[in-house]
Design a protein around this motif. Structure first.
Motif, PDB file in Angstrom:
ATOM      1  N   THR A 112       1.052  -1.206   0.099  1.00 45.40           N
ATOM      2  CA  THR A 112       0.022   0.017   0.145  1.00 45.40           C
ATOM      3  C   THR A 112       0.718   1.288  -0.024  1.00 45.40           C
ATOM      4  OG1 THR A 112      -0.174   0.225   2.321  1.00 45.40           O
ATOM      5  CG2 THR A 112      -1.976  -1.190   1.362  1.00 45.40           C
ATOM      6  N   GLN A 113       2.281   0.935  -0.353  1.00 48.06           N
ATOM      7  CA  GLN A 113       3.204   2.128  -0.079  1.00 48.06           C
ATOM      8  C   GLN A 113       3.362   2.802  -1.243  1.00 48.06           C
ATOM      9  OE1 GLN A 113       3.797   2.838   3.158  1.00 48.06           O
ATOM     10  NE2 GLN A 113       2.270   1.263   3.312  1.00 48.06           N
ATOM     11  N   GLY A 114       3.132   2.220  -2.533  1.00 48.69           N
ATOM     12  CA  GLY A 114       3.254   2.826  -3.519  1.00 48.69           C
ATOM     13  C   GLY A 114       4.680   2.192  -4.225  1.00 48.69           C
ATOM     14  N   TYR A 115       5.225   1.366  -3.760  1.00 48.88           N
ATOM     15  CA  TYR A 115       6.720   0.927  -4.083  1.00 48.88           C
ATOM     16  C   TYR A 115       6.281   0.316  -5.514  1.00 48.88           C
ATOM     17  CZ  TYR A 115       7.968   0.884   0.969  1.00 48.88           C
ATOM     18  OH  TYR A 115       8.325   1.095   2.215  1.00 48.88           O
ATOM     19  N   ARG A 116       7.539   0.583  -6.631  1.00 46.88           N
ATOM     20  CA  ARG A 116       7.680   0.033  -7.722  1.00 46.88           C
ATOM     21  C   ARG A 116       8.716  -0.959  -8.108  1.00 46.88           C
ATOM     22  NH1 ARG A 116       9.636   3.033 -11.771  1.00 46.88           N
ATOM     23  NH2 ARG A 116       8.277   2.025 -13.251  1.00 46.88           N
ATOM     24  N   TYR A 117       9.463  -1.137  -7.022  1.00 46.20           N
ATOM     25  CA  TYR A 117      10.612  -2.173  -7.226  1.00 46.20           C
ATOM     26  C   TYR A 117      10.475  -3.324  -6.347  1.00 46.20           C
ATOM     27  CZ  TYR A 117      12.665   1.519  -9.895  1.00 46.20           C
ATOM     28  OH  TYR A 117      12.782   2.559 -10.857  1.00 46.20           O
ATOM     29  N   LEU A 118       9.452  -3.364  -5.774  1.00 46.76           N
ATOM     30  CA  LEU A 118       9.179  -4.628  -4.618  1.00 46.76           C
ATOM     31  C   LEU A 118       8.211  -5.404  -5.378  1.00 46.76           C
ATOM     32  CD1 LEU A 118       9.892  -5.944  -1.915  1.00 46.76           C
ATOM     33  CD2 LEU A 118       7.627  -4.553  -1.121  1.00 46.76           C
ATOM     34  N   PHE A 119       8.495  -6.627  -5.398  1.00 45.17           N
ATOM     35  CA  PHE A 119       7.535  -7.786  -5.902  1.00 45.17           C
ATOM     36  C   PHE A 119       7.382  -8.971  -4.997  1.00 45.17           C
ATOM     37  CE2 PHE A 119       9.292  -5.344  -9.264  1.00 45.17           C
ATOM     38  CZ  PHE A 119       7.987  -5.236 -10.084  1.00 45.17           C
ATOM     39  N   ALA A 120       6.319  -9.662  -4.509  1.00 42.68           N
ATOM     40  CA  ALA A 120       6.196 -10.786  -3.777  1.00 42.68           C
ATOM     41  C   ALA A 120       5.501 -11.954  -4.490  1.00 42.68           C
ATOM     42  CB  ALA A 120       5.501 -10.290  -2.545  1.00 42.68           C
ATOM     43  N   VAL A 121       6.186 -13.262  -4.406  1.00 48.71           N
ATOM     44  CA  VAL A 121       5.583 -14.125  -4.903  1.00 48.71           C
ATOM     45  C   VAL A 121       4.566 -14.909  -4.095  1.00 48.71           C
ATOM     46  CG1 VAL A 121       7.831 -14.718  -6.232  1.00 48.71           C
ATOM     47  CG2 VAL A 121       7.308 -15.770  -3.958  1.00 48.71           C
ATOM     48  N   LEU A 122       4.494 -14.818  -2.919  1.00 53.47           N
ATOM     49  CA  LEU A 122       3.673 -15.252  -1.783  1.00 53.47           C
ATOM     50  C   LEU A 122       2.243 -14.581  -1.796  1.00 53.47           C
ATOM     51  CD1 LEU A 122       4.578 -14.684   1.930  1.00 53.47           C
ATOM     52  CD2 LEU A 122       5.033 -13.196  -0.019  1.00 53.47           C
ATOM     53  N   SER A 123       1.223 -15.205  -1.095  1.00 59.14           N
ATOM     54  CA  SER A 123      -0.183 -14.693  -0.956  1.00 59.14           C
ATOM     55  C   SER A 123       0.168 -13.658   0.405  1.00 59.14           C
ATOM     56  CB  SER A 123      -1.196 -15.606  -0.519  1.00 59.14           C
ATOM     57  OG  SER A 123      -1.174 -16.483  -1.657  1.00 59.14           O
ATOM     58  N   THR A 124      -0.503 -12.710   0.333  1.00 60.46           N
ATOM     59  CA  THR A 124      -0.355 -11.562   1.328  1.00 60.46           C
ATOM     60  C   THR A 124      -1.270 -12.426   2.813  1.00 60.46           C
ATOM     61  OG1 THR A 124      -2.576 -10.749   0.632  1.00 60.46           O
ATOM     62  CG2 THR A 124      -0.406  -9.602   0.106  1.00 60.46           C
ATOM     63  N   ALA A 125      -0.675 -11.877   3.952  1.00 57.13           N
ATOM     64  CA  ALA A 125      -0.704 -12.685   5.269  1.00 57.13           C
ATOM     65  C   ALA A 125      -2.338 -12.635   5.672  1.00 57.13           C
ATOM     66  CB  ALA A 125      -0.048 -11.634   6.232  1.00 57.13           C
ATOM     67  N   ASP A 126      -3.036 -11.718   4.970  1.00 56.69           N
ATOM     68  CA  ASP A 126      -4.742 -11.903   5.601  1.00 56.69           C
ATOM     69  C   ASP A 126      -5.215 -13.220   5.149  1.00 56.69           C
ATOM     70  OD1 ASP A 126      -3.993 -10.267   3.032  1.00 56.69           O
ATOM     71  OD2 ASP A 126      -6.042 -10.042   2.815  1.00 56.69           O
ATOM     72  N   TYR A 127      -4.567 -13.845   4.138  1.00 57.13           N
ATOM     73  CA  TYR A 127      -5.247 -15.126   3.527  1.00 57.13           C
ATOM     74  C   TYR A 127      -4.710 -16.217   4.314  1.00 57.13           C
ATOM     75  CZ  TYR A 127      -7.471 -12.674  -0.185  1.00 57.13           C
ATOM     76  OH  TYR A 127      -8.587 -11.948  -0.711  1.00 57.13           O
ATOM     77  N   TYR A 128      -3.634 -16.246   5.487  1.00 54.22           N
ATOM     78  CA  TYR A 128      -3.244 -17.400   5.762  1.00 54.22           C
ATOM     79  C   TYR A 128      -4.074 -18.478   6.605  1.00 54.22           C
ATOM     80  CZ  TYR A 128       1.859 -16.826   5.361  1.00 54.22           C
ATOM     81  OH  TYR A 128       3.322 -16.948   4.496  1.00 54.22           O
ATOM     82  N   LEU A 129      -5.128 -17.752   7.424  1.00 57.03           N
ATOM     83  CA  LEU A 129      -5.973 -18.560   8.242  1.00 57.03           C
ATOM     84  C   LEU A 129      -7.460 -18.424   7.669  1.00 57.03           C
ATOM     85  CD1 LEU A 129      -4.326 -18.444  11.650  1.00 57.03           C
ATOM     86  CD2 LEU A 129      -4.444 -20.322   9.894  1.00 57.03           C
ATOM     87  N   ARG A 130      -7.607 -17.819   6.715  1.00 52.51           N
ATOM     88  CA  ARG A 130      -9.235 -17.524   6.059  1.00 52.51           C
ATOM     89  C   ARG A 130      -9.787 -18.571   5.782  1.00 52.51           C
ATOM     90  NH1 ARG A 130     -10.966 -12.262   3.647  1.00 52.51           N
ATOM     91  NH2 ARG A 130      -9.141 -10.627   3.830  1.00 52.51           N
ATOM     92  N   ASP A 131      -9.140 -19.773   5.339  1.00 54.43           N
ATOM     93  CA  ASP A 131      -9.599 -21.200   5.139  1.00 54.43           C
ATOM     94  C   ASP A 131     -10.147 -21.737   6.149  1.00 54.43           C
ATOM     95  OD1 ASP A 131      -9.420 -20.657   2.166  1.00 54.43           O
ATOM     96  OD2 ASP A 131      -7.756 -21.699   1.889  1.00 54.43           O
ATOM     97  N   ALA A 132      -9.319 -21.341   7.380  1.00 56.41           N
ATOM     98  CA  ALA A 132      -9.874 -22.352   8.466  1.00 56.41           C
ATOM     99  C   ALA A 132     -11.335 -21.536   8.910  1.00 56.41           C
ATOM    100  CB  ALA A 132      -8.791 -21.981   9.543  1.00 56.41           C
ATOM    101  N   VAL A 133     -11.587 -20.426   8.568  1.00 58.13           N
ATOM    102  CA  VAL A 133     -13.101 -19.816   9.122  1.00 58.13           C
ATOM    103  C   VAL A 133     -13.956 -20.295   8.015  1.00 58.13           C
ATOM    104  CG1 VAL A 133     -14.260 -17.794   9.056  1.00 58.13           C
ATOM    105  CG2 VAL A 133     -11.928 -17.804   9.986  1.00 58.13           C
ATOM    106  N   ILE A 134     -13.757 -20.513   6.672  1.00 58.91           N
ATOM    107  CA  ILE A 134     -14.381 -21.023   5.651  1.00 58.91           C
ATOM    108  C   ILE A 134     -14.619 -22.550   5.884  1.00 58.91           C
ATOM    109  CG2 ILE A 134     -14.602 -21.728   3.198  1.00 58.91           C
ATOM    110  CD1 ILE A 134     -12.631 -19.036   2.737  1.00 58.91           C
ATOM    111  N   LEU A 135     -13.685 -23.315   6.593  1.00 58.11           N
ATOM    112  CA  LEU A 135     -13.900 -24.535   6.886  1.00 58.11           C
ATOM    113  C   LEU A 135     -14.552 -24.910   7.911  1.00 58.11           C
ATOM    114  CD1 LEU A 135     -13.049 -27.594   5.918  1.00 58.11           C
ATOM    115  CD2 LEU A 135     -11.055 -27.479   7.288  1.00 58.11           C
ATOM    116  N   ALA A 136     -14.630 -24.117   8.859  1.00 61.66           N
ATOM    117  CA  ALA A 136     -15.505 -24.046   9.898  1.00 61.66           C
ATOM    118  C   ALA A 136     -17.041 -23.832   9.526  1.00 61.66           C
ATOM    119  CB  ALA A 136     -15.057 -22.917  11.142  1.00 61.66           C
ATOM    120  N   ALA A 137     -17.002 -23.121   8.561  1.00 63.67           N
ATOM    121  CA  ALA A 137     -18.499 -22.633   8.459  1.00 63.67           C
ATOM    122  C   ALA A 137     -19.028 -23.964   7.511  1.00 63.67           C
ATOM    123  CB  ALA A 137     -18.490 -21.618   7.473  1.00 63.67           C
ATOM    124  N   GLU A 138     -18.358 -24.599   6.847  1.00 63.07           N
ATOM    125  CA  GLU A 138     -18.571 -25.707   6.152  1.00 63.07           C
ATOM    126  C   GLU A 138     -18.869 -26.816   6.756  1.00 63.07           C
ATOM    127  OE1 GLU A 138     -15.207 -26.385   3.290  1.00 63.07           O
ATOM    128  OE2 GLU A 138     -15.952 -24.829   1.799  1.00 63.07           O
TER     129      GLU A 138
END
Length: 406
Positions: free
Chosen positions: A139-165
């Protein structure tokens, strides 16, 4: 200062690479990395370095990277950032200004990357990372930084989704699911928390315990006493390796019986290997799994990569290593497509990346995030990690409810 071992390694690499990483001089591209060889992140720092090393070895073994018709080998200059953000920033300056590095491999952790990114941005040095998932980096407007991984907010979302299922499958309304959670007070874990809060709100779930853990956590008894009292359906923890180890060990010791427990960093903490009985049934957010159907021209399948890695380093490949390997592959691909080692041309090539690797598909949006991959959720079952979510990649159905060891 760097450790003596690291200093010696660096000296050897600098001598081997010569004073320049120029295209025509020694046909070598020098990459720079500050990694945590000591300090609180030393386990994952080693995973990161090993991931970089196996990628460099494999690329060089295959003849290097062809840039404008000429083959170039890769080399890495390493320094120990001592798991300290201020040290990481100093080393980024050193790599660029003293060692003449034009391309930076990421450090381990969002805190270290947050300290280093302004430096690489200032000098317009392409910086690709695989071990910093905090949303604020993008969110800082960096032009030279690239990340191959998913952002941290997705690490445990699937656990919440699985609990709902699981709730639906057992005749319950997902909004009746009660959550307890504890997160380390660092950029990564607080982003994991935000993802959980966002996902829980979608279902109307209630959060009954919302604790912050200290950085040097050695005991979770206070949090788990609350958890035991409120009897939640889902317990979520993010505290790096220590957090994963503690939640497994102390829920067993304190007889905290929660139907679903999920944590980050389970595989690098080796809970299945070291705490097999106590860990049974625990869910683990992960960036990667060796059974995913991804392939690339360097390693073949994810499983073939995992086998090569284990043979080389004598331990199973954690996702931190796989994503680090992908960082080097992304650079190699960008060098070849740029047809140049001019940092600006390489930056532009990175921005247009559309690459399949054994780690994941990789495609960056305008902020530098990888928008082409998903997280996976493991469950520890009989001393092994099995993918249970997303369902299309699942090796087996999730075991629910989790039973405490007798």
């Amino acid at each position: 200062m760097p450790t003596s071992l690291t200093a010696r390694l660096t000296a050897v690499l600098v001598l081997a690479a010569g004073s320049a990483a120029a295209e025509g001089e020694d046909a070598t591209v020098v990459l720079g990395a500050a990694v945590s060889l000591t300090g609180k992140y030393s386990v994952n720092g080693k995973n990161t370095k090993d991931g970089y090393d196996i990628a460099v070895e494999r690329i060089n073994e295959m003849g290097g990277v062809k840039i404008a018709g000429k083959s170039h080998k890769l080399k890495v200059i390493y320094y120990d950032d001592e798991s300290t953000p201020a040290r990481g920033a100093q080393l980024a300056e050193r790599l660029i200004n003293q060692d003449g590095v034009k391309f930076v491999l990421g450090a381990y952790s969002s805190g270290l990357t947050k300290a280093m990114a302004p430096v690489t941005e200032k000098y317009k040095v392409p910086h690709v990372e695989g071990n910093a998932a905090a949303r604020e980096l993008f969110t800082q407007g960096y032009r030279y930084l690239f990340a191959v991984l998913s952002t941290a907010d997705y690490y445990l979302r699937d656990a919440v989704i699985l609990a709902a299922e699981m709730a639906k499958e057992h005749g319950r309304n997902p909004k009746d699911v009660k959550i307890a959670m504890a997160f380390e007070n660092d950029p990564f874990s607080l982003d994991v928390r935000e993802g959980v809060v966002e996902e829980a709100k979608k279902y109307g779930m209630k959060i009954l315990v919302d604790d912050k853990l200290p950085p040097e956590i050695n005991d979770m008894a206070a949090t788990l006493t609350k958890v035991k009292a409120v009897k939640p359906d889902l317990l979520l923890v993010s505290g790096h390796e220590k957090g994963a180890t503690l939640v497994v060990r102390q829920t067993a010791e304190m007889k905290v019986d929660v139907p679903m427990v999920a944590s980050t960093h389970c595989d690098s903490a080796k809970i299945a290997e070291n705490l097999a009985q106590a860990a049974d049934g625990v869910l683990c957010g992960s960036q990667w799994d060796r059974h995913l159907a991804y392939q690339d021209k360097w390693f073949g399948s994810a499983e073939q990569y995992a086998q090569r890695f284990e043979k080389r380093f004598n331990y199973p490949a954690p996702y931190q290593a796989a994503e680090s390997t992908a960082v080097v592959l992304v650079f190699a691909d960008a060098f070849a497509r740029a047809g140049s080692l001019d940092p600006e041309k390489v930056r532009d090539a990175l921005a247009s990346t559309d690459l399949m690797t054994m780690f994941a598909p990789i495609k960056f949006d305008s902020t530098g995030k990888n928008i082409a991959k998903q997280m996976v959720l493991y469950q520890v079952l009989n001393g092994t990690y099995k993918v249970v979510s997303p369902r299309k990649w699942a090796e087996t159905k999730p075991v629910w409810p989790r039973k405490l060891p007798q």
